[in-house]
Design a protein around this motif. Structure first.
Motif, short mmCIF file in Angstrom:
data_model
loop_
_atom_site.label_atom_id
_atom_site.label_comp_id
_atom_site.label_asym_id
_atom_site.label_seq_id
_atom_site.Cartn_x
_atom_site.Cartn_y
_atom_site.Cartn_z
N HIS A 96 -13.50 -3.35 -5.97
CA HIS A 96 -13.32 -1.91 -5.81
C HIS A 96 -12.50 -1.66 -4.55
O HIS A 96 -12.57 -2.41 -3.57
CB HIS A 96 -14.66 -1.18 -5.73
CG HIS A 96 -15.55 -1.42 -6.91
ND1 HIS A 96 -15.43 -0.74 -8.09
CD2 HIS A 96 -16.57 -2.31 -7.08
CE1 HIS A 96 -16.33 -1.17 -8.95
NE2 HIS A 96 -17.04 -2.13 -8.35
N PHE A 97 -11.77 -0.57 -4.57
CA PHE A 97 -10.90 -0.25 -3.44
C PHE A 97 -11.70 -0.02 -2.17
O PHE A 97 -11.27 -0.37 -1.07
CB PHE A 97 -10.05 0.98 -3.78
CG PHE A 97 -9.20 1.45 -2.63
CD1 PHE A 97 -8.21 0.64 -2.10
CD2 PHE A 97 -9.40 2.70 -2.09
CE1 PHE A 97 -7.43 1.07 -1.04
CE2 PHE A 97 -8.62 3.14 -1.02
CZ PHE A 97 -7.64 2.32 -0.50
N ARG A 98 -12.88 0.55 -2.29
CA ARG A 98 -13.68 0.87 -1.11
C ARG A 98 -14.20 -0.38 -0.40
O ARG A 98 -14.63 -0.30 0.76
CB ARG A 98 -14.85 1.75 -1.50
CG ARG A 98 -15.86 1.09 -2.43
CD ARG A 98 -17.04 2.01 -2.73
NE ARG A 98 -18.02 1.38 -3.60
CZ ARG A 98 -17.98 1.44 -4.92
NH1 ARG A 98 -17.00 2.12 -5.51
NH2 ARG A 98 -18.91 0.85 -5.65
N ARG A 196 -8.00 1.60 -12.77
CA ARG A 196 -8.30 2.70 -11.84
C ARG A 196 -8.39 2.19 -10.41
O ARG A 196 -7.85 2.80 -9.49
CB ARG A 196 -9.60 3.39 -12.25
CG ARG A 196 -9.52 4.17 -13.54
CD ARG A 196 -10.65 5.18 -13.60
NE ARG A 196 -11.96 4.54 -13.50
CZ ARG A 196 -12.69 4.15 -14.53
NH1 ARG A 196 -12.24 4.35 -15.76
NH2 ARG A 196 -13.89 3.60 -14.35
N GLU A 197 -9.08 1.08 -10.21
CA GLU A 197 -9.21 0.54 -8.86
C GLU A 197 -7.88 0.03 -8.33
O GLU A 197 -7.59 0.15 -7.14
CB GLU A 197 -10.26 -0.58 -8.85
CG GLU A 197 -11.67 -0.12 -9.18
CD GLU A 197 -12.17 0.95 -8.22
OE1 GLU A 197 -11.88 0.83 -7.01
OE2 GLU A 197 -12.84 1.89 -8.67
N LYS A 200 -5.88 2.98 -7.15
CA LYS A 200 -6.38 3.45 -5.85
C LYS A 200 -5.80 2.60 -4.72
O LYS A 200 -5.43 3.12 -3.66
CB LYS A 200 -7.90 3.40 -5.83
CG LYS A 200 -8.59 4.40 -6.73
CD LYS A 200 -10.10 4.23 -6.65
CE LYS A 200 -10.82 5.18 -7.59
NZ LYS A 200 -12.30 4.99 -7.54
N PHE A 201 -5.74 1.30 -4.96
CA PHE A 201 -5.19 0.40 -3.94
C PHE A 201 -3.71 0.66 -3.72
O PHE A 201 -3.24 0.75 -2.57
CB PHE A 201 -5.42 -1.05 -4.38
CG PHE A 201 -4.75 -2.07 -3.50
CD1 PHE A 201 -5.31 -2.47 -2.29
CD2 PHE A 201 -3.53 -2.62 -3.87
CE1 PHE A 201 -4.69 -3.40 -1.48
CE2 PHE A 201 -2.90 -3.56 -3.07
CZ PHE A 201 -3.48 -3.95 -1.87
N GLU A 203 -1.95 3.30 -4.24
CA GLU A 203 -1.65 4.63 -3.71
C GLU A 203 -2.26 4.89 -2.34
O GLU A 203 -1.75 5.71 -1.59
CB GLU A 203 -2.15 5.69 -4.70
CG GLU A 203 -1.43 5.66 -6.04
CD GLU A 203 -2.02 6.66 -7.02
OE1 GLU A 203 -3.00 7.33 -6.65
OE2 GLU A 203 -1.50 6.76 -8.15
N GLY A 204 -3.34 4.17 -2.00
CA GLY A 204 -4.05 4.51 -0.78
C GLY A 204 -4.09 3.43 0.29
O GLY A 204 -4.53 3.72 1.41
N ARG A 205 -3.64 2.22 0.01
CA ARG A 205 -3.72 1.14 1.00
C ARG A 205 -2.60 1.30 2.03
O ARG A 205 -1.41 1.17 1.71
CB ARG A 205 -3.60 -0.21 0.28
CG ARG A 205 -3.78 -1.42 1.18
CD ARG A 205 -5.20 -1.53 1.69
NE ARG A 205 -5.43 -2.85 2.31
CZ ARG A 205 -6.54 -3.17 2.95
NH1 ARG A 205 -7.53 -2.29 3.05
NH2 ARG A 205 -6.68 -4.38 3.48
#
Length: 350
Positions: A96-98, A196-197, A200-201, A203-205
């Motif tokens: 997961h990205f978190r 999805r994960e 997220k990585f 777009e947000g890392r």
């Protein structure tokens, strides 16, 4: 018909005709005629231009560089040495990205459709085709987590932290290296949760410098490839296309091709790159035609008979990773001096 070789009476008769006289006047004003003495044959026509030279294998003929400057041989050797100086260090695994650790190192991501040859390419990048750090499988969807591998360029890692080397390996990774993230494949065999994960990585890392998207050179763009590349383009995420399995177009046989066949194969690769650009520009629908570098490689075939361990186009991919992370060399293949000390922010006295 040579007018000057006609009998004089016939020439005089023809000259009395107005139409013939006008035609000859126009002819003599636009062209000049010099009779050959002793009825010698006219000089031979100039030789026809030679056929274009056959394309030979090089960085510029194999890859499509529209933005970046193609690397020279010394820079390619530097990239090879950087990636193979030490075994890659497995830093982390995240489903997961978190759960990604907040590392200070620059990162690049590799992803593509299932069975596009991503794991094989990563093992070739690491110079570990026998060790196989990235899992290779004919079954789609083998990679289910996002795995980070540290490329140190031979720099010594730090001491193991107290909580254990395995649990916090990224804390031992030295400054001056980069992290290659192996992403789960999309398409057949993938799951919606992985997608999805992964997004997220991407777009947000904040540490992510570039995403390398693999496309099968033998089959070209698939619909899922177009959707992903169009999304990255619209979101302004730095990305680059890597054509994998390009040996299928250059020499599908066991032996390297001859000069003519190799040149024809390189032309096929160039046509494929042009077709990919046109498709993406059309699907984006924004009216722009941005420049796009496309790298071509093979994790199976070597450059030639003498350098079988040097895979086709892999050094260029290594160079692209280093350039993206700011770790490239100069034109002489020497490591650039960088200031690697931590920046300390001094607060103003109140």
């Amino acid at each position: 018909m040579d007018f000057l070789r006609l009998p004089p009476p016939l020439r005089r008769a023809l000259l009395t005709q107005p139409a013939v006289h006008t035609f000859l006047r126009r002819l003599t004003t636009t062209t000049t005629y010099t009779p050959h003495p002793n009825n010698e044959p006219p000089p031979p026509l100039p030789p026809t231009p030679a056929h274009p030279a056959l394309l030979t294998l090089s960085s510029t003929t194999l890859n499509e560089y529209a933005i970046a400057v193609p690397p020279n041989n010394l820079q390619l050797k530097y990239a090879y040495s950087f990636f193979t100086a030490a075994a890659p260090l497995f830093l982390y695994c995240a489903a997961h990205f978190r759960t990604f650790p907040m590392t200070p190192h620059p990162e690049v991501a590799f992803l593509g459709r299932s069975n596009v040859g991503k794991s094989s390419l990563l093992n070739a990048l690491f110079g570990r085709t026998n060790a196989k750090d990235a899992h290779v499988s004919k079954r789609p969807g083998r990679t289910r987590t996002m795995n980070g591998f540290g490329i140190s360029g031979g720099l010594a890692p730090g001491q193991a932290p107290k909580e254990g080397e395995k649990e916090a390996a990224w804390k031992r990774f030295p400054r001056g290296g980069c992290v290659v993230v192996d992403m789960p494949g999309y398409g057949s065999g993938s799951q919606e949760l992985w997608g999805r994960e992964a997004m997220k990585f991407l777009e947000g890392r904040k540490q992510l410098r570039r995403t390398f998207v693999l496309v099968d050179a033998e089959h070209g763009l698939k619909r899922t490839d177009v959707q992903l590349l169009t999304h990255l383009r619209r979101q302004g995420i730095s990305h680059q296309i890597v054509l994998s399995k390009v040996d299928k177009l250059l020499y599908p046989g066991a032996k390297p091709p001859g000069p003519v066949r190799l040149s024809n194969g390189l032309l096929k690769v160039k046509d494929l790159c042009g077709s990919i650009r046109e498709t993406l520009n059309r699907e984006a629908g924004d009216g722009r035609k941005p420049m796009l570098d496309i790298l071509c490689c093979s994790a199976e075939k070597g450059l030639d008979e003498r350098n079988r361990h040097r895979r086709l186009g892999v050094d260029e991919v290594r160079w692209a990773v280093l350039s993206t992370c700011g770790l490239e060399s100069d034109e002489q293949g020497l490591k650039k001096r960088v200031w690697t000390q931590d920046v300390k922010v001094l607060e103003d006295d109140e």
